[in-house]
Design an enzyme around this catalytic site. Structure first.
Site, PDB file in Angstrom:
ATOM      1  N   LYS A 280      -8.719  -5.774  -0.358  1.00  0.00           N
ATOM      2  CA  LYS A 280      -9.203  -5.337  -1.675  1.00  0.00           C
ATOM      3  C   LYS A 280      -8.013  -4.775  -2.442  1.00  0.00           C
ATOM      4  CE  LYS A 280     -12.906  -4.709  -4.313  1.00  0.00           C
ATOM      5  NZ  LYS A 280     -13.971  -3.805  -3.831  1.00  0.00           N
ATOM      6  N   HIS A 281      -7.777  -5.296  -3.614  1.00  0.00           N
ATOM      7  CA  HIS A 281      -6.662  -4.852  -4.449  1.00  0.00           C
ATOM      8  C   HIS A 281      -5.335  -4.885  -3.690  1.00  0.00           C
ATOM      9  CE1 HIS A 281      -9.585  -3.980  -7.437  1.00  0.00           C
ATOM     10  NE2 HIS A 281     -10.077  -2.915  -6.828  1.00  0.00           N
ATOM     11  N   ASN A 423       2.740   4.938   0.710  1.00  0.00           N
ATOM     12  CA  ASN A 423       2.835   5.323   2.124  1.00  0.00           C
ATOM     13  C   ASN A 423       1.652   4.760   2.896  1.00  0.00           C
ATOM     14  OD1 ASN A 423       5.229   7.012   2.235  1.00  0.00           O
ATOM     15  ND2 ASN A 423       4.105   8.492   0.981  1.00  0.00           N
ATOM     16  N   HIS A 529       6.199  -1.619  -1.392  1.00  0.00           N
ATOM     17  CA  HIS A 529       5.885  -0.959  -2.657  1.00  0.00           C
ATOM     18  C   HIS A 529       5.205  -1.906  -3.638  1.00  0.00           C
ATOM     19  CE1 HIS A 529       9.049   1.839  -1.129  1.00  0.00           C
ATOM     20  NE2 HIS A 529       8.160   2.694  -1.573  1.00  0.00           N
TER      21      HIS A 529
END
Length: 529
Positions: A280-281, A423, A529
């Protein structure tokens, strides 16, 4: 400037001869004189078409194994001459240069040659010189000349000529010129990229990027953003090479999320058993192995049922009917798998909006490649994260060593953490994630969020205790303080895997020993990231 330009003479010189014969016949029917070279000319002549060799036009034979055949003023002058400029017309008359109104060229198959594993010398011989030179000349002079570089544009050219009495409009020639320059740019990018790899030059002074339009998207991440999907020509299995069997058109976010799901599921080889990833996302909200694909899906789903709603499901084995039935019980955006059984297709056929993609296998996660990210005024380029661990690479740093079961779960959690936004914290137990914390500015917050999600699922499923009890935990980077590690211990984790390398490693190790945890260092970080 006259909008319409007549087509009286065409130069046809192609490597890909798809559709060439039909195009040449149609051009001849329009009264266009045909010029050609080598194999193209011979093929057309064999079919009864009247073709003039370029060597006859230039007065020079093809030479040097075909390296020199169109690099001549009578070719480039015919393409570049401005028909409405007296000095250009006079130069053509003085030197016997005939205007060339249409150029049809596609290039030596350099990309395909390299993809087939050709050696250095063979790749060099498949770098086209005359083709790009002619294309750029014709495209520059699109005010008078039409240039076609792709067989897909043949029908559009003939339709344009039919609409304008064997002529082309300026707007049409502009579009062809754009396509032409894009093609030569992509070709040069392929050559320079290959040479950088061949010479082991990871940071050449200039780097070119290119892609081929696969799909114009309705919008990007948000409705006010225009977007499109381009492929890079590689044969890597994934969303770009998958076949869509049903469902609505993929959106920008669908493609991005499906890629994230498929890359992660490709970490789990079919020989090691079925595996399922739910994303999801762009973050995994559930990952699991199982004795069957249905079991793997169910265990992944139970990690975070709330987030799984409207998610992306990726499988490492062909989709079967039992698994399809389970997936169909909730709203799912996309399912991608390396195959599908007939009964599964029948079940999904009732879900018209569910997108089903079939990939040509799993992605080769060990294959070297590059990743790109645009920043303001530039581009970041790096090697793809292909880092993997084996138990032999791990360093036990606590008094207590992981058990065999804990070690297996640690490696599983570490593999998942590689694909979670930093993180990243991943709790896992018995080959399934039980809590995932992603994308937080503080590592301890990721640890708490993952534990809280696990507690919420325990309550929803009526479990007597959170599934983090007896789990292991993976951290994509080192714990800078002991607080995150102690939060994991409070959630019930018994073993930890992390890179190590903090100035406070000794403090964190001491805290792990005091809490009775087993902990291993990888010496490898997996920031995402």
């Amino acid at each position: 400037m006259t909008d319409l330009a007549p087509l009286r003479r065409a130069l046809l010189s192609v490597s890909d001869k798809t559709g060439l014969l039909d195009l040449a016949r149609a051009l001849a029917d329009h009264g266009v004189e045909l010029l050609s070279t080598g194999g193209s000319a011979q093929m057309l002549r064999d079919e009864g078409l009247e073709v003039r060799d370029v060597s006859d036009l230039t007065g020079f034979p093809e030479m040097m194994d075909g390296r020199v055949k169109t690099l001549h003023p009578k070719v480039h002058g015919g393409l570049l001459a401005l028909r409405d400029k007296d000095s250009h017309v006079a130069a053509m008359d003085d030197h016997g240069i005939l205007p060339i109104d249409l150029l049809v060229v596609n290039l030596y198959p350099f990309e395909a040659t390299v993809a087939a594993g050709a050696d250095y010398d063979t790749a060099i011989e498949n770098i086209d010189i005359g083709g790009p030179a002619m294309i750029r000349a014709a495209a520059k002079n699109h005010v008078h000349v039409a240039v076609v570089t792709d067989p897909e544009d043949y029908d559009a050219l003939l339709a344009e000529m039919a609409s304008h009495d064997s002529q082309t409009s300026y707007a049409f020639r502009q579009k062809l010129a754009l396509t032409a320059y894009s093609r030569t740019a992509a070709y040069d990018a392929a050559v320079s990229g290959w040479m950088a790899r061949a010479l082991d030059a990871p940071a050449p002074r200039r780097r070119a990027f290119a892609g081929t339009l696969a799909q114009t998207l309705r919008y990007g991440e948000n409705p006010h953003q225009a977007a499109a999907f381009y492929t890079d020509g590689s044969d890597r299995a994934g969303v770009a090479t998958a076949t869509q069997l049903q469902g609505k058109e993929l959106s920008y976010n669908n493609i991005n999320d499906t890629d994230a799901a498929f890359e992660l599921v490709s970490e789990f080889l079919p020989a090691d058993g079925p595996a399922c990833v739910i994303v999801k996302h762009a973050n995994p909200c559930g990952v699991a192995r199982g004795a069957t694909l249905r079991e793997a899906y169910g265990r992944a789903f139970d990690c975070d049922r709330t987030s799984a709603f409207g998610g992306i499901v990726a499988l490492n084995a062909p989709l079967d009917g039992e698994t399809a039935q389970a997936i169909a019980e909730i709203f799912t955006e996309v399912v991608i798998a390396p195959g599908v059984h007939h009964d599964a297709r029948d079940i999904f056929a009732k879900k018209k909006n569910l997108r089903l993609l079939i990939s040509p296998g799993l992605a080769n996660m060990a294959a070297p490649s590059l990743t790109y990210r645009q920043v303001s005024g530039g581009m970041l380029v790096q090697d793809k994260d292909t880092g993997r661990l084996s138990p032999d690479a791990l360093k036990v740093v606590t008094r207590k060593a992981p058990t065999e079961r804990e070690m297996a779960d640690l490696l599983f959690a570490w593999t998942v953490a590689k694909h979670v936004k930093s993180n990243a914290i991943v709790y896992a137990k018995d080959g399934a994630t039980v809590g995932v914390g992603a994308g937080q500015m503080s590592r301890v917050d990721s640890t708490r969020i993952a534990a809280r999600k696990a507690a919420d699922m325990a309550e929803a499923l009526g479990l007597p205790a959170p599934p983090t009890e007896g789990s292991v935990v993976a951290s994509d980077a080192f714990f800078p303080f002991a607080d995150g590690l102690l939060t994991a211990a409070e959630a019930g984790a018994t073993a930890v895997i992390q890179p190590g390398g903090s100035v406070r490693d000794d403090e964190v190790i001491a805290a792990a020993d005091e809490a009775g945890l087993a902990m291993v260092f990888t010496g490898m970080r997996h920031f995402r990231h």
